[in-house]
Design an enzyme around this catalytic site. Structure first.
Site, mmCIF file in Angstrom:
data_model
loop_
_atom_site.group_PDB
_atom_site.id
_atom_site.type_symbol
_atom_site.label_atom_id
_atom_site.label_comp_id
_atom_site.label_asym_id
_atom_site.label_seq_id
_atom_site.Cartn_x
_atom_site.Cartn_y
_atom_site.Cartn_z
ATOM 1 C CG ASP A 181 -2.410 0.320 1.116
ATOM 2 O OD1 ASP A 181 -2.298 1.256 0.127
ATOM 3 O OD2 ASP A 181 -3.300 0.074 1.477
ATOM 4 C CG ASP B 119 -9.560 1.747 -1.484
ATOM 5 O OD1 ASP B 119 -8.589 1.128 -2.009
ATOM 6 O OD2 ASP B 119 -9.478 2.326 -0.211
#
Length: 451
Positions: A151, A214
């Site tokens: 990430d 997302d």
């Protein structure tokens, strides 16, 4: 397209030519990875027992044998560093440690996926990897990790983030263990004035890279990601895939039709198929979606050419997406020149109808006389829509070039959701598609396109 039902349709014409995909040099992800991730349903509420139960379910349900092999632990497992700078595992959540958990997952014939972030902290404020690339990569390898998701939280600049992706990728390769590298680049996309999109540099550094923000379990989120999947298919192929994010099928906030549409499009576009629900509580209708072997086969097709938007109605409600696929159930073979990087070597090959590798295409033969396509007729509207497909123009004419085609094209069409043959069609194919739903078919050409 029919002049009445699809008046004013805009058709995007493109060529289907053999391409070279310069992928991360680790020999992995020759087809899109498939599996499960803890994040979308469990967030930080993860444990050793949960992961084992998911692994057991993937085996017992038959999903492992359909390709769902990666069991991925996301954020919130970290608990600081020891005196030597090595990452510590939360012993309350994972009392047996990550090595033992990895061994359990491997004993089930599955693969073990892990998570970290490129900043000093993860997205949930746990211990990140910044400046500890080699040590963390060594720990993942010793624990038996087969996948790492990196990430990008807690980094202030695009330059730092791209640097981190390179550093972790190099550190993973240096371990000598094959670890599939999933670059979670959505925070990078968020950076103001960032013109360095992941699909431009990702293929050289990652096995997959996120192409938008997302995903959430709602229709609008699915559509936003789909819209950002247009015109980037050139980057994808064996070794690297554009990641449309975790599947939401089975999370409960959308209809069966909407979940079927998502799974069809993710499969056609070659996105990783990573489940994000609590798989232990699958409803029958949702399980049937994610276990459809004919749709999965399109996602895992050995030809490795991802889907493209071939046409869209002027009001945006009707779309056709298509990709060439290996011929099903025998039939004539066709060739595609692919260039893969594996262990520092360029491998040029073609594949026949059985997936067997053959010598490379003849020099200069860059165009493919494709016989088989997988096609998604997608209705974005809230009411039924009539599709009239012009087979030559909208499918074969979009993927072939040069000589003028013969006027008549005859094909067989198979419905991948109904698991039945729809018949033989010449030039036109008409069908009505339900609201927020798809018709996904495999189409085989029976006639020659050229004299």
């Amino acid at each position: 397209w029919g002049q009445v039902s699809m008046k004013g349709l805009l058709v995007a014409v493109f060529f289907f030519c053999a391409s070279s995909v310069h992928a991360l040099d680790n020999g992995l992800a020759l087809t899109p990875p498939m599996g499960w991730s803890s994040w979308n349903s469990f967030y930080c509420d993860i444990s050793e027992d949960l992961v084992k139960e998911v692994a057991d379910f993937l085996v017992d349900s038959g999903l492992r044998d359909q390709g769902y092999t990666y069991v991925n632990i996301d954020d919130c497992w970290e608990a600081g560093r020891d005196e030597n700078g090595y990452i510590i595992v939360d012993s309350k959540k994972f009392p047996s440690g990550m090595k033992a958990l990895g061994d359990y997952i491997h004993s089930k014939g599955l693969k073990f996926g892990m998570y970290t972030s490129s900043g000093p902290l993860t997205c949930q404020n746990y211990t990140g990897s910044y400046g500890n690339w080699e040590k963390d990569a060594q720990s993942y390898a010793e624990w038996g990790a087969d996948l790492l998701k990196l990430d990008t939280c807690w980094q202030d600049s695009v330059e730092d983030t791209e640097y981190s992706f390179r550093m972790m990728g190099d550190a993973l390769n240096a371990t000598g263990r094959p670890i599939l590298y999933l670059c979670d680049t959505d925070e990078l996309i968020l950076r103001v004035n960032n013109k360095h999109q992941p699909w431009e540099w990702g293929p050289k550094q990652c096995n997959t890279a996120r192409i938008w923000f997302d995903i959430y379990d709602d229709w609008v989120s699915t559509m936003e990601i789909l819209d950002h999947s247009v015109n980037i298919e050139h980057a994808a192929g064996p070794g690297y895939w554009n990641d449309m994010d975790i599947l939401t099928v089975g999370m409960g906030k959308q209809t069966t039709s909407e979940y079927r549409a998502q799974f069809s499009l993710w499969s056609l576009l070659g996105s990783p198929l990573i489940l994000g629900n609590d798989v232990r509580k699958f409803k029958d209708e949702d399980f049937k979606i994610i276990s459809n072997s004919e749709v999965i086969a399109v996602n895992q097709d050995l030809l490795g050419v991802t889907g493209r938007l071939t046409s869209r109605s002027t009001d945006g409600s009707r779309e056709v997406w298509a990709r060439p696929i290996m011929p099903r159930n025998g039939g004539s073979s066709y060739q595609l020149k692919q260039t893969l990087k594996s262990h520092n070597k360029n491998i040029k090959f073609t594949v026949d109808a059985k997936g067997k590798m053959l010598p490379a295409c003849p020099a200069g033969n860059d165009y493919v006389n494709a016989t088989d396509f997988s096609i998604v007729l997608f209705n974005r509207a809230a009411e039924p829509q009539r599709f009239t497909l012009h087979i030559q123009k909208d499918i074969y004419g979009n993927f072939l070039c040069c000589p003028p085609p013969m006027p008549d094209v005859t094909v067989t069409v198979r419905d991948l959701w109904a698991h039945q043959e729809l018949g033989v069609f010449t030039n036109w194919f008409n069908v009505t598609v339900a609201p927020h739903d798809v018709l996904m078919v495999n189409m085989r050409r029976l006639t020659q396109l050229y004299l």
